[in-house]
Design a protein around this motif. Structure first.
Motif, PDB file in Angstrom:
ATOM      1  N   GLY A 148      -5.434   4.560  -1.279  1.00 17.64           N
ATOM      2  CA  GLY A 148      -5.786   3.138  -1.183  1.00 17.64           C
ATOM      3  C   GLY A 148      -7.184   2.998  -0.633  1.00 17.64           C
ATOM      4  N   CYS A 168      -9.762   2.163  -3.623  1.00 18.82           N
ATOM      5  CA  CYS A 168      -9.198   2.330  -4.967  1.00 18.82           C
ATOM      6  C   CYS A 168      -9.469   1.141  -5.877  1.00 18.82           C
ATOM      7  N   ARG A 201      -4.285   5.121  -7.885  1.00 16.75           N
ATOM      8  CA  ARG A 201      -4.863   4.107  -7.012  1.00 16.75           C
ATOM      9  C   ARG A 201      -3.838   3.681  -5.959  1.00 16.75           C
ATOM     10  N   GLY A 202      -3.563   4.599  -5.028  1.00 14.66           N
ATOM     11  CA  GLY A 202      -2.716   4.242  -3.898  1.00 14.66           C
ATOM     12  C   GLY A 202      -1.560   5.153  -3.596  1.00 14.66           C
ATOM     13  N   TYR A 240      -0.837   1.043  -4.680  1.00 12.62           N
ATOM     14  CA  TYR A 240      -0.911   0.510  -3.311  1.00 12.62           C
ATOM     15  C   TYR A 240      -0.165  -0.825  -3.286  1.00 12.62           C
ATOM     16  N   ARG A 260      -0.089  -5.338  -0.442  1.00 12.01           N
ATOM     17  CA  ARG A 260      -1.277  -6.184  -0.555  1.00 12.01           C
ATOM     18  C   ARG A 260      -1.192  -7.449   0.294  1.00 12.01           C
ATOM     19  N   TYR A 284       1.575   3.100   5.848  1.00 10.02           N
ATOM     20  CA  TYR A 284       0.351   3.362   5.091  1.00 10.02           C
ATOM     21  C   TYR A 284       0.261   4.860   4.813  1.00 10.02           C
TER      22      TYR A 284
END
Length: 449
Positions: free
Chosen positions: A141, A154, A185-186, A363, A366, A406
């Protein structure tokens, strides 16, 4: 180190094994509390070195770990008896032909990105610690001091090149292997394959940012709880040009304290207006207008060459009442024996991060307001387990107040780690893993299963 062209059945690159004097230094992670003993470390300077390492590990049924900056909190970029594919020699970085993107190999570190873009007048949504690999940071991320204004690391990613379990080179972007691009991406580093290069969209050039520093002098637990009240209200509707993290800490040298810093994409005068709620709460603030490169250089200069620590972080989705805020502050009221620094740290989210759908990339979290982390740092090895045991019940308390962990702040004591890291994106990530690594060649203790 010994440069060789052949090891076992065709392994190439710079090879380090336990019988060599360079091994002791080569096996170390940034977190010196991680002490693992791989069978072989391969420093790869080109794609063929990576391909040969993948083939060789599979041929000898040896586990693979992937390392760039060596900053994985739990040390999953190394392991006992494994083959470590270390891409840190792969340092090429350039502007694309159009000049609108930056293309970098996967061994590039944060400081090298900032050096490159800084001299050209660009900012970059990278991380804070200078020696973190830009690839690993991005794959998880990527939170940094530009995230609320420019998005996560990302979010600027346009394409990735990766070596898969068969040693084949794949490109992943919005049109080619889009499901893999979505996952990269994450989902964190170490899954799917070995990333060799990344292409990022460059943000517009800027002339200056404001580096902000915030400190409360000699706060007690009540002042810390009061700070949390100001913090959570401050984040509501906050100007997206600012991103900060702030720590409530306890150290033998300084006692209890609150300190934080961040970047504001605007003038010092504008930044002061945005930070006014903290000034009214008793914080001492400083503002310095600098080039983006100068600001990041100053931030990165505060990081040590290595540490021994246990640290993790969770996503905060709601406001906390007075009792909860006091209990959070109290988590660091008493340090573990041997601890030289203990902290609860908050990392601002929202802004540009929230503009992307939770399912548009891997990810997921958000909509969170901020990340809440907790850590303990020690120097003497004999205190390691004491500090880990100190952190666990405190993490359990924070876990009860939060939703999701995370992946770039991982924790090895998460029983349902996939759900915690990836939320509702778990099923799609498992499908992607099955497609791109059906034999689970790239496996580690918290890999996607």
């Amino acid at each position: 180190m010994i440069k060789v062209s052949l090891y076992k059945d065709g392994l190439t690159g710079v090879i380090i094994t336990p019988c060599q004097k360079e091994y002791e230094k080569a096996r170390q992670e940034w977190n010196r509390a991680v002490q693992k003993f791989p069978e072989v470390i391969v420093y790869c300077s080109q794609i063929s070195d990576i391909q040969n390492a993948v083939h060789d590990a599979r041929r000898h049924e040896m586990g693979i770990r992937i390392r760039s900056g060596g900053h994985h909190y739990q040390g999953y970029s190394t392991g006992n008896g494994v083959l470590v594919i270390d891409v840190s020699p792969m340092k090429d970085i350039r502007l694309s032909d159009s000049g609108q993107c930056i293309v970098m190999e996967s061994g590039v570190q944060n400081r090298e990105v900032y050096n490159f873009v800084g001299e050209k007048g660009y900012p970059f949504p990278g991380g804070t610690c200078p020696t973190v690999g830009a690839a690993g940071y991005t794959l998880g991320g990527g939170w940094g001091y530009s995230s609320r204004f420019l998005g996560l690391g990302c979010d600027s990613l346009k394409a990735v090149e990766i070596v898969n379990y068969e040693g084949k080179v794949l490109t992943a972007d919005e049109t080619c292997n889009p499901d893999l691009f979505w996952a990269l991406r994450g989902a964190g580093g170490g899954n799917f394959g070995v990333v060799t290069s990344l292409r990022f969209q460059l943000p517009p050039r800027i002339t200056a940012v404001t580096l902000v520093e915030l400190e409360y002098t000699k706060p007690g637990l009540e002042e810390m709880a009061g700070f949390l009240e100001v913090w959570q209200k401050w984040l509501v509707g906050l100007d997206p040009r600012i991103t900060m993290n702030i720590s409530m800490y306890n150290s033998p040298q300084d006692g209890l304290g609150i300190f934080g810093r961040g970047l504001f994409y605007g003038s010092a005068e504008e930044a002061a207006a945005v930070l006014n709620p903290f000034e009214r709460d008793g914080a001492v603030l400083s503002y310095e207008e600098l080039s983006f490169y100068q600001a990041m250089e100053k931030i990165q200069s505060s990081y040590p060459d290595s540490e021994k620590f246990q640290s993790t972080g969770r996503f905060v989705q709601r406001m906390y009442g007075a009792k909860e805020r006091m209990q959070i502050a109290g988590l660091i009221a008493k340090q573990a024996e041997g601890s030289v620094y203990a902290a609860v740290t908050v990392y601002a989210l929202g802004g540009k991060i929230r503009e992307v759908s939770p399912v548009s990339t891997a990810y997921f979290y958000r909509d969170a307001s901020y990340i809440m982390g907790i850590q303990s740092v020690w120097e003497n090895d004999c205190y390691g387990e004491i500090n880990r045991q100190w952190l666990y019940p405190r993490f359990q308390y924070i876990k009860g107040l939060t939703e999701g962990s995370y992946v770039n702040f991982p924790y090895n004591r998460l029983p349902d780690y996939e759900e915690e890291y990836y939320g509702e994106n778990v099923c799609r990530l498992r499908q992607t893993e099955s497609r791109y690594d059906p034999l689970h060649v790239f496996s580690f203790p918290q890999a996607i299963r």
